[in-house]
Design an enzyme around this catalytic site. Structure first.
Site, mmCIF file in Angstrom:
data_model
loop_
_atom_site.group_PDB
_atom_site.id
_atom_site.type_symbol
_atom_site.label_atom_id
_atom_site.label_comp_id
_atom_site.label_asym_id
_atom_site.label_seq_id
_atom_site.Cartn_x
_atom_site.Cartn_y
_atom_site.Cartn_z
ATOM 1 N N ARG A 224 0.836 -1.205 0.000
ATOM 2 C CA ARG A 224 0.000 0.000 0.000
ATOM 3 C C ARG A 224 0.874 1.261 0.000
ATOM 4 O O ARG A 224 0.582 2.243 -0.691
ATOM 5 C CB ARG A 224 -0.917 -0.013 1.222
ATOM 6 C CG ARG A 224 -1.974 1.078 1.196
ATOM 7 C CD ARG A 224 -2.927 0.960 2.363
ATOM 8 N NE ARG A 224 -3.817 2.102 2.417
ATOM 9 C CZ ARG A 224 -4.418 2.519 3.517
ATOM 10 N NH1 ARG A 224 -4.246 1.868 4.643
ATOM 11 N NH2 ARG A 224 -5.212 3.580 3.494
ATOM 12 N N HIS B 29 0.863 4.300 -2.788
ATOM 13 C CA HIS B 29 0.639 5.690 -2.402
ATOM 14 C C HIS B 29 1.844 6.562 -2.713
ATOM 15 O O HIS B 29 1.703 7.785 -2.862
ATOM 16 C CB HIS B 29 0.284 5.782 -0.915
ATOM 17 C CG HIS B 29 -1.141 5.460 -0.613
ATOM 18 N ND1 HIS B 29 -1.992 6.334 0.033
ATOM 19 C CD2 HIS B 29 -1.885 4.357 -0.893
ATOM 20 C CE1 HIS B 29 -3.198 5.781 0.136
ATOM 21 N NE2 HIS B 29 -3.150 4.578 -0.404
ATOM 22 N N ASN C 92 -3.361 9.773 3.487
ATOM 23 C CA ASN C 92 -2.246 8.905 3.883
ATOM 24 C C ASN C 92 -2.156 8.654 5.385
ATOM 25 O O ASN C 92 -1.302 7.877 5.836
ATOM 26 C CB ASN C 92 -0.918 9.496 3.394
ATOM 27 C CG ASN C 92 -0.733 9.357 1.898
ATOM 28 O OD1 ASN C 92 -1.244 8.424 1.288
ATOM 29 N ND2 ASN C 92 -0.009 10.300 1.304
ATOM 30 N N HIS D 79 -5.723 -5.939 -2.947
ATOM 31 C CA HIS D 79 -6.661 -6.080 -1.827
ATOM 32 C C HIS D 79 -6.825 -7.533 -1.409
ATOM 33 O O HIS D 79 -7.616 -7.830 -0.513
ATOM 34 C CB HIS D 79 -8.028 -5.488 -2.184
ATOM 35 C CG HIS D 79 -8.042 -4.000 -2.241
ATOM 36 N ND1 HIS D 79 -9.107 -3.269 -2.722
ATOM 37 C CD2 HIS D 79 -7.106 -3.086 -1.874
ATOM 38 C CE1 HIS D 79 -8.824 -1.976 -2.642
ATOM 39 N NE2 HIS D 79 -7.619 -1.843 -2.137
#
Length: 323
Positions: free
Chosen positions: A64, A68, A96, A196
């Site tokens: 993740r 980001h 974030n 995911h």
């Protein structure tokens, strides 16, 4: 002068982004540190293995963190920089704030070990890219080559992230546009959504949707989510696994869950309700090998997006501070 059609404009953008990705790849090499830091890969692998054993959510946290960092403005480790009295950095932007601390911690540990072995040689952005790939493999995911030689950004501002990262609540058309503007196809977007397969999401990201009519949730699953999140107002840290069937294994169960109403986020259900994305959900649900192949290719492509080389960046001494 005749106006250029939107379709032609999009094709031009995709071509330019493909050429830029190819140019970035040509400046990077898989053996970049073979002479300057020959134990680079071993040091990263040892660090992430120790962390993953003691904190099994590390893999999902780093994947993740990687997304980001790379997706908004390129893979440049700008996500790692801490805020100061004079600057609010990316990591402190609202989108974030929920990034797990284990992701930041393992990168700092790897950087510390590398600075002892090869001072001022390895960039933080290269560490993120390799750690992401290696952690993915530890939880059963596919291996892919990582090109190295990135430099770290000298800028990290929360204000530069405005509307650049997809939100779970974003309409599918908007999410598709965000990916296409970076040179990613709809199929690549659906493949990357397979991240995911592991990790968790906080109740605040989905609880408002659970129980509404037409949202796609399996009724029994919706009841279970309501129960799991019942104390959420008092404890905002409560979270639920993204994949309730195999939460710690990277596989294609995520795609099998969605048609059954077992997707956790609004964006998960959106993948199945939208005719542009549904065929790829069905494809990956029945063919894990194809999902692994496409996911690996898309991750490698993302790792090359917007990279900085040479004088366009720096090699930080500390990942959380610009030199």
């Amino acid at each position: 002068m005749a106006e250029q059609s939107p379709l032609k404009s999009l094709s031009t953008i995709l071509l330019l982004l493909t050429l830029l990705t190819s140019a970035a790849e040509s400046r990077l090499t898989t053996d970049y540190y073979s002479k300057t830091c020959p134990r680079f890969l071993d040091i990263v692998r040892d660090t992430i293995s120790d962390k993953q054993i003691t904190h099994p959510t590390t893999a999902a946290a780093v994947i993740r963190l990687f997304f980001h960092d790379c997706f908004p403005n390129g893979c440049d480790a700008s996500i790692l920089v801490s805020s100061t009295a004079f600057n609010v950095a990316e990591r402190d932007s609202s989108i974030n704030l929920s990034l797990p601390g284990d992701g930041f911690d393992v990168i700092v540990r790897a950087k510390t070990a590398l600075e002892l072995a090869c001072p001022h040689t390895v960039s933080c952005s290269d560490i993120i890219s390799v750690a992401t790939r290696d952690l993915l493999v530890t939880v059963g995911g596919p291996y892919y080559p990582v090109h190295l030689g990135r430099r770290d950004s000298r800028v990290s501002k929360a204000s530069l992230l405005a509307d650049l990262l997809p939100l779970p609540s974003s309409p599918m058309s908007k999410t598709i546009r965000q990916f296409e503007s970076r040179g990613f196809t709809v199929q690549e977007m659906v493949a990357l959504s397979g991240a995911h397969s592991i990790g968790f999401s906080h109740c605040k990201e989905f609880v408002g949707l659970v129980g509404r009519n037409g949202t796609g949730y399996n009724p029994r699953f919706a009841q279970a989510l309501k129960k799991a999140c019942s104390s959420y107002p008092k404890d905002p840290t409560i979270s639920v696994f993204n994949d309730i069937m195999t939460p710690n294994k990277f596989d294609n169960m995520y795609y099998k869950n969605i048609p059954k109403g077992l997707g956790l986020l609004e964006s998960d259900h959106g993948l199945y309700s939208d005719p542009r994305t549904r065929p790829f959900v069905d494809l990956y649900a029945r063919d894990q090998d194809r999902f692994f192949k496409d996911f690996a290719k898309a991750m490698q492509k993302l790792s090359l997006y917007g990279v900085k080389t040479g004088r366009r960046g720096e090699i930080r001494r500390r990942c959380d501070a610009i030199n």
